[in-house]
Motif scaffolding. Structure first.
Motif: not given
Length: 361
Positions: A240-252
């Motif tokens: 399955x395809x994924x979209x990843x959020x990269x943040x200074x306080x974490x990722x999702x």
């Protein structure tokens, strides 16, 4: 209601229309003729014949990419609202043309980016906007998919950049994995035409086709967010395809096909039901009006005007299967996609082995 293009993915639209209470499928149009249809449904070879012979309120269009604009315009000028499959247009000029028709006719046009109606996507977008992940370093989208020769031989336009002198712009980024890019843009709040600052494209192919099957694209939005797309149709196995959020306080991680944020499952609205609700009460907003696909269309335009995909060296490819089941497997492509995603970097910047010195710049 009417459905145009009823074979392949179009069959799912026929099923969806027939399940809706208060909706009646009165006609379909397809040059291949009818399929398994309810009794009494009229079958036409083309949309113009259908509109001349049957009165319809809503038209669902699931046809080759290069036919989207003329068919949608035909339907709206006949007084119908439209659900149009993605990608809505093959170029920015076509997008502007279709936008003008929506304005002139006052009809509603919903684009078939189903992930935009997912509560997972919308919830994650709100969490980002609320600062739950701190400063946003970037967003990445990965696709590790499998496609056999059957996929590219299902229609004349499949795997083509142009057909009979007309732009098609099929390819991994713009068609099968288009939802990944569209979802990433929605998460950043950058869905409009003017929300994009720049786009860098690197297109490759292992298959004997015109379009890309393995690519990296980096979008920089007007708010300065890098969005890195790294996708292939030549994976070892279909994931399955994924979209990843990269943040200074974490990722999702958003798995949009399953409506998941991490392991938490969310619901999803139906785009056709939403279109009907909007018809009944214009105060009900569409999930994916045409203007909300402007940013994505800028990506389509960048792919359209990019150089033709670079052929991947054959020593990096292992072939499996025979006949229509034959497919290429690009060595270690999953590893390089993950690295591109983690570093928000193009394949050339991480020196992926299929990047030739000429394409490294």
């Amino acid at each position: 209601m009417a459905v145009v293009g009823i074979h392949g993915h179009g069959a799912s639209h026929v099923r969806n229309v027939t399940r809706l209470p208060g909706a009646e499928l009165v006609a379909v149009a397809d040059p291949q003729g009818g399929g398994d249809l309810p009794a009494g449904v009229q079958v036409y070879a083309a949309l113009d014949e259908l509109l001349a012979g049957t009165e319809v309120d809503v038209v669902v269009i699931c046809t080759p990419i290069q036919t989207h604009v003329p068919l949608a315009e035909l339907a709206m000028r006949a007084g119908a609202d439209v659900l149009l499959e993605k990608p809505p247009t093959a170029s920015l000029d076509e997008f502007q043309q279709l936008t003008a028709v929506v304005g002139e006719t006052g009809r509603a046009l919903q684009v078939g980016f189903q992930a935009q109606a997912s509560e997972a996507t919308l919830t994650l977008a709100k969490l980002i906007a609320d600062g739950e992940f701190g400063e946003l370093r970037g967003i990445s989208a990965t696709g590790k998919w499998v496609r056999t020769a059957r996929y590219f031989q299902r229609a004349r336009w499949s795997g083509r950049r142009r057909l009979d002198g007309i732009d098609v712009v099929d390819g991994a980024v713009t068609n099968p994995l288009a939802h990944a890019t569209a979802a990433a843009l929605l998460l950043d709040g950058s869905t409009g035409v003017d929300d994009i600052r720049s786009i860098e494209t690197e297109l490759y192919r292992a298959n004997p086709i015109e379009s890309d099957d393995t690519s990296s694209v980096r979008i920089t939005t007007s708010r300065g967010t890098p969005i890195l797309i790294a996708v292939t149709l030549c994976a070892t196995e279909h994931l399955e395809a994924s979209v990843i959020v990269h943040g200074s306080k974490g990722r999702a991680v958003l798995t949009y096909q399953s409506d998941l944020i991490g392991t938490t499952k969310y619901g999803r609205a139906d785009l056709l039901e939403n279109l009907l609700a909007h018809r009944a009460d214009p105060a009900v907003p569409l999930y994916v009006p045409l203007e909300a696909t402007g940013g994505f269309t800028r990506v389509v335009e960048a792919v359209r005007t990019a150089p033709d995909p670079t052929v991947i060296p054959p020593d990096l490819i292992r072939w499996e299967g025979d006949g229509l089941d034959r497919r290429p497997i690009l060595h270690d492509v999953e590893k390089w996609i993950d690295r591109a995603s983690d570093e928000l970097a193009l394949f050339s910047e991480i020196r992926a082995p299929w990047v030739t010195p000429a394409t490294r710049g």
